[in-house]
Design an enzyme around this catalytic site. Structure first.
Site, PDB file in Angstrom:
ATOM      1  N   LYS A  80      45.891  67.135 -30.772  1.00 62.44           N
ATOM      2  CA  LYS A  80      44.906  66.690 -29.799  1.00 62.44           C
ATOM      3  C   LYS A  80      44.697  65.184 -29.923  1.00 62.44           C
ATOM      4  O   LYS A  80      44.658  64.640 -31.024  1.00 62.44           O
ATOM      5  CB  LYS A  80      43.590  67.442 -30.021  1.00 62.44           C
ATOM      6  CG  LYS A  80      42.515  67.175 -28.974  1.00 62.44           C
ATOM      7  CD  LYS A  80      41.271  68.002 -29.239  1.00 62.44           C
ATOM      8  CE  LYS A  80      40.188  67.758 -28.191  1.00 62.44           C
ATOM      9  NZ  LYS A  80      38.980  68.579 -28.412  1.00 62.44           N
ATOM     10  N   SER A 160      37.194  71.041 -24.331  1.00 63.38           N
ATOM     11  CA  SER A 160      37.902  69.787 -24.149  1.00 63.38           C
ATOM     12  C   SER A 160      39.358  69.834 -24.628  1.00 63.38           C
ATOM     13  O   SER A 160      40.151  68.966 -24.288  1.00 63.38           O
ATOM     14  CB  SER A 160      37.167  68.671 -24.907  1.00 63.38           C
ATOM     15  OG  SER A 160      37.204  68.914 -26.318  1.00 63.38           O
ATOM     16  N   SER A 184      34.937  73.939 -27.568  1.00 68.28           N
ATOM     17  CA  SER A 184      36.117  73.254 -27.041  1.00 68.28           C
ATOM     18  C   SER A 184      37.452  73.728 -27.593  1.00 68.28           C
ATOM     19  O   SER A 184      38.498  73.267 -27.149  1.00 68.28           O
ATOM     20  CB  SER A 184      35.992  71.740 -27.272  1.00 68.28           C
ATOM     21  OG  SER A 184      34.994  71.199 -26.450  1.00 68.28           O
TER      22      SER A 184
END
Length: 496
Positions: A80, A160, A184
């Protein structure tokens, strides 16, 4: 697409150790899959050279150590964009950090690379992890590889950690790192039919991860199966003296804990999560999940978490407050985006212009909310009160865990929705995507999202197992039993 990318981490590990395949072959298959999946916009920075170097080193290690090599040795993973990776763009999907390439590595990724894992790229996300649909990213939205039956509409992979979820579901990598501040990891995992694990706060170091809300953020794995998530979590977790919130606890062998034998376990079903307006298919899935666990030998009991209804308001006071403090460091001076100044502009103008140009609308909204609730005259009314509610929510769970071993809830209030579908909605409507997940972050507990079924349109739906503090091993074993009972084997049809 190569069948190699369809392997689970556990399958690939066994083949690599037996030298049936090489890390170089596996990595090339993933790099080819990434190059063919630009339509998903899941990868924000491709790292083929770095990946090939890491794969070559992993193969040497596998040749030398064989079955004694670490479980993650030679396994291609995505990272990420919130994790700092040395020499590789780490922008947190924000223009304020354009061209930022750290000279250091986050603790979590350092642990993964020490175990021989291979980085195939950085993954898209909501800007500074603020969002539930991956639509606030400076790279543009990531796209869910799943589509509803008979539809060509692009769907959100959730947020997210949307790029991580999309990349794993589309088999661009064998696993990915995510972060979870209010859901998330778990919400995008549910939207894309994969497993996502949010560990106990303090289980994984936050050092080198761009901060959103420091008392809520926690790194975790996103993978195809519970076993894969257990393997990854063991590689990511551990005490870090550089992080004052890191717990000095031994890391269990999470994979060894996966027996699937949950006879005698008691699973709590919180009555407050049966919310007004809950879609019938979510409620039916939840009931079916409870039945699966009973069939596996567990007992289910109704429990009460009475302060649940205050969780979202408390979260959306605390998280923006911490974000406004954390994001104050981005001022256009030391790194990242710097606005052009006009004649007569002062240093304050540099700060204001750089932030106005660098931060997106959602980040600006949350920073302003956070500054407001921390301001003189409002701190007691909002932030302090929200912290008191947080304590009550934590106490609810503590009391529940006196009688139950884990808690079963829905992971999301719906299946994945269309990109742009919520563009004109009240921001609170988007925040409701976190209704089942934020309580876990407020209480610092571990939670796992497990794909359990599909809706009428063929889109994946997930359930959440919430565990006791530091009880990831037991939680994962219950998740494993649920995964085996559900037998979720659906895959997205390749259209990209």
């Amino acid at each position: 697409m190569s069948d190699l990318t369809r392997l689970t981490i556990a399958e690939a590990r066994d083949k690599l150790r037996a030298r049936e395949i090489t890390s170089a072959e596996l990595t090339e298959a993933c790099l080819a899959a990434i190059d063919s999946a630009d339509a998903l916009n899941a990868v924000s920075a491709k790292t083929p050279e770095k990946a090939r170097q890491m794969a070559a080193a992993a193969d040497k290690r596998l040749d030398a150590e064989g079955a004694g090599a670490p479980a993650l040795c030679g396994i291609p993973l995505g990272v990420k964009d919130l994790f700092c990776t040395e020499g590789v763009a780490s922008q947190a999907a924000s223009n304020i950090l354009e061209n930022f390439k750290p000279t250091y590595e986050s603790t979590v990724t350092s642990r993964l690379w020490e175990r021989g894992a291979v980085m195939v790229g950085k993954l898209n996300m909501d800007e500074f992890a603020m969002g539930s649909s991956n639509e606030t990213s400076c790279y543009g939205p990531a796209v869910n590889p799943w589509r509803a039956k008979g539809s060509n509409r692009d769907l959100t992979p959730g947020g997210s950690s949307g790029g991580s979820a999309s990349a794993v579901a589309a088999a661009l990598c064998l696993g990915a790192t995510g972060t979870d501040t209010g859901g998330s990891i778990r919400q995008p995992a549910a939207f894309t039919g994969i497993v996502g694990v949010k560990p106990t706060y303090g289980r994984c170091s936050r050092w080198g991860i761009v901060a959103f809300a420091s008392s809520l953020d926690q790194a975790g794995p996103m993978a195809k199966t519970v076993r894969d998530a257990a393997i990854m979590l063991e590689g990511m977790a551990g005490f870090d003296p550089k992080d004052s919130t890191s717990a000095e606890l031994a890391v269990p062998d999470f994979e060894a804990a996966l027996t699937g034998d949950i006879r005698g376990k008691t699973i709590g079903i919180p009555r407050e999560y049966r919310m007004e307006g809950m879609p019938p298919e979510i409620e039916a899935l939840w009931d079916r999940g409870a039945e699966m666990l009973r069939d596996a030998g567990a007992k289910t009991v109704e429990i009460s978490l009475p302060h649940t209804k205050y969780a979202l308001p408390a979260y959306y006071v605390i998280a923006p407050a911490e974000a406004s403090s954390n994001l104050a460091r981005y001022d256009g001076v030391r790194f990242g985006h710097r606005a052009d100044l006009g004649a007569g502009d002062a240093i304050v103008d540099l700060y204001e212009k750089s932030r106005a140009e660098g931060f997106g609308a959602e980040v600006q909204r949350r920073v302003m909310i956070g500054a407001y609730v921390l301001s003189a005259g409002y701190y007691d009314a909002y932030y302090l009160r929200a912290q008191k509610v947080r304590t009550l929510i934590k106490r609810d769970f503590e009391q529940a865990f006196e009688t139950v071993d884990a808690i079963l809830t829905p992971a999301t209030p719906s299946a994945a929705f269309g990109i742009g579908e919520m563009a004109d909605a009240d921001p609170v409507a988007m925040y409701l995507n976190d209704v089942f997940t934020v309580t876990v972050n407020l209480a610092g507990l571990p939670g796992a999202a497990v794909p359990t079924g599909v809706d009428a349109s063929g889109l994946p739906l997930g359930l959440q197992i919430v565990g006791k503090p530091w009880g990831e091993a037991e939680m994962l074993d219950i998740a494993y039993a649920l995964e085996r009972a559900a037998g979720f084997a659906a895959r997205p049809d390749r259209w990209w």
